[in-house]
Design a protein around this motif. Sequence first.
Motif, mmCIF file in Angstrom:
data_model
loop_
_atom_site.group_PDB
_atom_site.id
_atom_site.type_symbol
_atom_site.label_atom_id
_atom_site.label_comp_id
_atom_site.label_asym_id
_atom_site.label_seq_id
_atom_site.Cartn_x
_atom_site.Cartn_y
_atom_site.Cartn_z
ATOM 1 N N ASP A 155 0.736 -1.055 0.160
ATOM 2 C CA ASP A 155 -0.022 -0.089 0.044
ATOM 3 C C ASP A 155 0.871 1.168 0.027
ATOM 4 O OD1 ASP A 155 -2.578 -1.096 -0.201
ATOM 5 O OD2 ASP A 155 -3.101 -1.096 1.953
ATOM 6 N N ARG A 156 1.980 1.240 0.773
ATOM 7 C CA ARG A 156 2.681 2.547 0.798
ATOM 8 C C ARG A 156 4.005 2.572 0.047
ATOM 9 N NH1 ARG A 156 4.428 3.569 6.769
ATOM 10 N NH2 ARG A 156 4.971 1.272 7.179
ATOM 11 N N ASP A 157 3.926 1.326 -0.908
ATOM 12 C CA ASP A 157 5.175 1.297 -1.704
ATOM 13 C C ASP A 157 6.383 1.639 -1.183
ATOM 14 O OD1 ASP A 157 3.689 0.892 -3.921
ATOM 15 O OD2 ASP A 157 3.482 2.767 -4.737
ATOM 16 N N LEU A 166 11.877 2.313 6.236
ATOM 17 C CA LEU A 166 13.242 2.850 5.494
ATOM 18 C C LEU A 166 13.028 3.944 4.427
ATOM 19 C CD1 LEU A 166 14.986 -0.621 5.067
ATOM 20 C CD2 LEU A 166 15.230 1.124 6.947
ATOM 21 N N HIS A 167 13.963 4.941 3.994
ATOM 22 C CA HIS A 167 13.719 5.912 3.052
ATOM 23 C C HIS A 167 13.976 5.317 1.737
ATOM 24 C CE1 HIS A 167 13.828 9.073 5.955
ATOM 25 N NE2 HIS A 167 14.278 8.438 6.737
ATOM 26 N N VAL A 168 13.094 4.342 1.346
ATOM 27 C CA VAL A 168 12.927 3.583 0.205
ATOM 28 C C VAL A 168 11.809 3.759 -0.509
ATOM 29 C CG1 VAL A 168 13.515 1.675 -1.285
ATOM 30 C CG2 VAL A 168 14.954 2.268 0.638
ATOM 31 N N HIS A 169 11.465 4.579 -1.459
ATOM 32 C CA HIS A 169 10.063 4.844 -1.931
ATOM 33 C C HIS A 169 9.912 4.804 -3.516
ATOM 34 C CE1 HIS A 169 9.554 6.499 2.150
ATOM 35 N NE2 HIS A 169 10.555 7.454 2.083
ATOM 36 N N ASP A 170 8.635 4.811 -3.935
ATOM 37 C CA ASP A 170 8.497 4.875 -5.448
ATOM 38 C C ASP A 170 8.913 3.581 -5.852
ATOM 39 O OD1 ASP A 170 7.186 6.772 -6.443
ATOM 40 O OD2 ASP A 170 8.754 7.599 -7.648
ATOM 41 N N ILE A 171 8.972 2.391 -5.045
ATOM 42 C CA ILE A 171 9.123 1.030 -5.667
ATOM 43 C C ILE A 171 7.919 0.541 -6.533
ATOM 44 C CG2 ILE A 171 10.774 0.764 -3.794
ATOM 45 C CD1 ILE A 171 8.984 -0.975 -2.219
ATOM 46 N N TYR A 172 6.992 0.663 -6.237
ATOM 47 C CA TYR A 172 5.914 0.168 -7.015
ATOM 48 C C TYR A 172 5.776 -1.347 -7.365
ATOM 49 C CZ TYR A 172 1.785 0.326 -10.180
ATOM 50 O OH TYR A 172 0.730 0.190 -10.658
#
Length: 977
Positions: free
Chosen positions: A509-511, A527-533
Motif C-alpha cells: 500500500d505504501r510502496d 526505510l527511506h526507500v520509496h517509489d518502488i511500486y
Amino acid sequence: MAVWRARATSFIIAFAIQLCSGNQTSTVTISTTSPPVVETTNVNLVDHTDTSTVAIATTSSTSTAGSTSTEAAEPIEDMLVWALKVYLYSQGDDHSVLQAALADPDKAFNADNTLATEELYVGQDGSQFWALAADYNRSRIYFSDFSSNHIGVYDMKAKTSRIVFEDLSYGIDGMAVDWFTGNIYWTDTDLRVITVADAEFNYYKHLINITSNVPAKIAINPIKKSLFWSERSTDECRLFKSDLSGNNIVHLHTFADVESIDEMTIDVSENRLYWSETILDTLSARVRYFNLDNPNNLTTIYSTSYGMILGLASYKEYLYIGNNYDKTIRILNKTSGEDLLHSSHQRTKTPRGVVVFSASAQPWTVENHLAHPCADHSCSQLCLTDGPSSHVCACTTGSILQPDGRSCDVTLIEDNFALLMDAEHGRIFQVPLTDPSSFVLLPLTDVGVPESVEYDENTKKIYWADTAESRIISSNLNGTEQEVILTNVITYSIALDQASRNLYIADFDRDAIIVMSLELPSVTSTLHVHDIYIVSNLVISDKLKKVFWSAWGQVESEDDDMSGVIEEMNLDGTGRKIIANDTGGPEGLTIDNENNILFWIETHFNAIAWMNLNSGERGRYDLQFHRSDYVDELAYHNDFIYLTNNGESNALRVRVSDVTSKDTADPDDDEEFGPRVFYDLSGIRIFSSAAINADTNSCSENRGGCPQICVPSQSDRICLCNDHSVFVPSNNTCTQVRSSDDETAPSFGDTCPSFQRLITDRCSNTSFFNFTTPVATDNSGYVVIKRRVISLSPSITSVSQSERFLQLKNPPPYNLLPGLHLFLYTAQDRSGNVEYCYFFVNVFRATCTGLPQLQSGVTIIGPSCRNYYGSVINITCPGFDKPHFQTQCTRSGSWTPTEPIICPTATTTSQNSKTNLPQSAAPEGLSGGLIALIVIIIVCVAVGAGVLAWRFKQHPVFAKQAFWNRADDTVRLTNEG
C-alpha cells in the motif's frame, strides 16, 4: 501474485468511474493505509428454478468424521438427473445445467411423448459439468465443474447449491459415493490419483496413485465394499478393482481395441458393473457389463455406430444411456435389450453424466447400517472399509496415522527442508530435501492467504504474510504459539536477515520497505526507500549486507506490459540503485550467496534471468518445459534453482550450471521436486542450517545495544526507532516527535493539474506535454510523494519497454503517444494517511485520411511524413517539370492547399523550364513585391549572423547556449549551462 495486480487495477477502475461522472481532475483523501480497492468475491451458486433469492446452505455437521447417519432420509420420489452442456451462440454464452425427470419411464413422459423435465441448477458462464454422483440418504447430487476446478453439491430437499472442494482437483472425470459412510471418491486426471473425502469434505486423502496411466471413470459397490475404476493410455484401456481403502488391487481386464471408457455404473440389484466404451479407430461405441461374481464373462448389451456414450445409469429393469451424437438419453430394457423410449434435446444441448437418485439404487436400512464396519468407529478423520467386515482409519493428505491406528498427526522436519505455500487454500507444506517424495502439512490454523514465508533458524519459528487479513503471523512448526505480530500491512514478500534477526517487509500500500526486529515485533521503521511500486520479491544477502528486490516499475499499460527492475540497497536503507532494467515482468528472486549471483523469473519471456553481481554479466534461460500458466517463484539451494508454477501440482528444479551456460532449456533439464499432490503452489522457500552464514554482525547480540531496531551498515550499525520517534544518541533512547494518532492526510492544495486534451505534434506520433509537478504538504512535516503513469490505451506499446520506462520515470516534460494517460500522484505521511492527485491526458493523433482531390494529369510528390499533421504534398501541373503548389495535412484532419490550385497551360518548353516553387497565381514570372521581400529576408539573415558572431567573440559564456527546434517549427533559445 494475481491479487496485487487486481489491487493495482482497482486504482484505474475507481478513477475511471469518477471520470465518467464528469470529474476529470481531483484529489482523493483516504485516512487509512489502503487505496480505493474494488473487492471481488466468489459467486454463490443459486438454484435458478426459483426466481426468488435462495440462501446457500451453510449447515455444519456434528457427526464424527466418516460416521454414518442412523436415520433414513425422508423419501423423495425417484429421479433421473443429468448434466447438459448448453450453447447459446447468439448470446456468446455457454454453460452447464442440471436437469431432472422422474426415473420411472411410465411416469416421466407427457401425453405427447415428450419428457417432463425440471431444471435444478444453472451453472455460471463457461461452466462444464463432467461427472455426477448421487447420495440418496443425504439428499445430495455431487457435480464436478471442469472449468472452475471444483466439486459442487446440490441439495435435492433444500434446492440449494454450494461449492465444497474448490480448486483442489483438476479434470475430475468420475465420481462415486459410498452411501453408507458418505465418503465420496473421484478420479483426478491431472494428478493421476483416486481421492476420497468424508461427507463434509473436512478431510481428503489421495488414496491410489496411478503412475503410468490416467484414471478415468469410477464406480462403487458399498454392499460388497468394492471400488472399480478404469485407466487409459495411448494404446489401451484397463479395468481395476480394490477395497474401498485402496488395498487389494486387482487388474481385471485390458482392452486393446478400446480408445476410452467413457462412463461406469453399478447395478446393485443385478450385481453388475456396466461401462460404456468408444471403439478404437472408429466412430462407434457400446455398453458392456459383467457380473461382479464372474468378471471374466463380458456381455455387450448396446452398441451404436456413431457417438460417445457420456451418461450411464441403472434403475430397476432399465438402463439409461446418454449419447452425445444424437443428443439423446435412451431407455434400454436390461433384460430384453429393447430400446424403449428416448428423450431428445435441442442441438445446442449435449447430455453428459447421468445418475439415478433413488432408494432402490442405494438400498439402506438400519440393520445393514449397524452391521457396517464404520458404524461405530473411533477414527479421528476418515473411516474406510477394508474388506467385507473390517475397516481402517485414514488421515488427510499430509498427515500420518499414529501407532494407535486411530489418531492423525504430522512428523515435522527439523532441518534441510522446503516450505511450499498454497495461497488459494491457506496451506503451508514441508518437503524434506533428502526425500522429496514425502511431505508434511503443517498443522497451522487460520493461515489466511500465505504469499511469502520465512523461517528463523534461531527460534525455529515460521513467519508468513497473510494478504487476506493484511497481517504477518508467527508460529512454531507444530502450530503452537501462533500469533499475529503485525497488522494493517499488505505485503507479498518478506525477507529475514538471520544474523541481525530483522524482518524486511515490502509494504504494497505504501510502496515502501519497512523493517522490524523479531525481538520487538510491535516496532517497525520505514526505510527511506520509496517509489518502488509493486515489489514481487525481497531477498537478503547477509554476506554483502544488502537487500535486493524485483519490482514491476512505475509504468502500466492496458495489456499489463510493465518493464520491471531489479534494485538493491544496503540493509540500513542507504545506497539504493537499479542494477537491472527492462526485466520483462519480474517475479521471484533468489541469490547464490557463495558466488554472488542473482536469479529471477521474467514472466513475459517465460525465462530465468540471472546476473553476476561481481562482474555485471547477465543472461536469460528460456524455460521450454513450461507447461501452464507461468512460473512465479524460485529458490536457490546447493547448485539447483527450485521453481513453483501456479498451474503445476508439484515443484520443479533445474541445475544452475544449465541456467548460466544455456540460452534455452533442453527437454530433460528439469526435475520434479516433491510429490504430485499439491494444487496451487504460490511460493517456495528452502532452509538449511548449513547454508546460513554463521558470521555475526554488529546487530547480532542484544540488537547491537539499540533501544528498538538495529540495522547493520557497511561499516558498523545504525539504530532506528518507530516511525513516530527519532533516535537520540546521547542517551541511547527513542523519543516520540509526533502523535501516532495522526489522522490528517497530506494536501496537494491547488497544485493538481487539470484534464488535458492534446494533439500530436507536427510530423510526429507523439505530443509534447509539460506541466508543473504537484506539491504536497503535511502537518507532520514529513510527506512522501510517489508518481505513477498509467497508459490506458494499447497504443502505448508501440514504444519499447525500456524507452517508455526511462522516459516516464523522469520528471516532465514527456512525449506522449496517442491514447488516454492517467497521471497519479500519491502523498503519504508516516501515519499512513494518503491523498491522491490524479489527472488524465488524452492525446489524439492528428491525421488526414486519403489524398486530396486533384485535377487529372497532375503529378504529386509526397506526403513528406505519411498522413500525420504537418505532412506536405508537392503538386506539379501537367506539362511542367517542377512543382507549382503545395497542400498540407492540418490539425483538423484535412488536406488544405496553401493557395488555390489552378494549373496554367503549358505552351513552350522555355516557359516550363523557368517554373519555380513556390508558384504564385501568375506563373509567367515573379512579381516585383515578392522579389523585394526575398531580398529583405536575405539581408536580415546576413545581419543576424554577423551579430551572433560578434556576441560569441565578446561573451564566451554564450558558447553554452544552443538552438532548440520544437516540432511546431518555432525557434527558442535555452541555456544548457
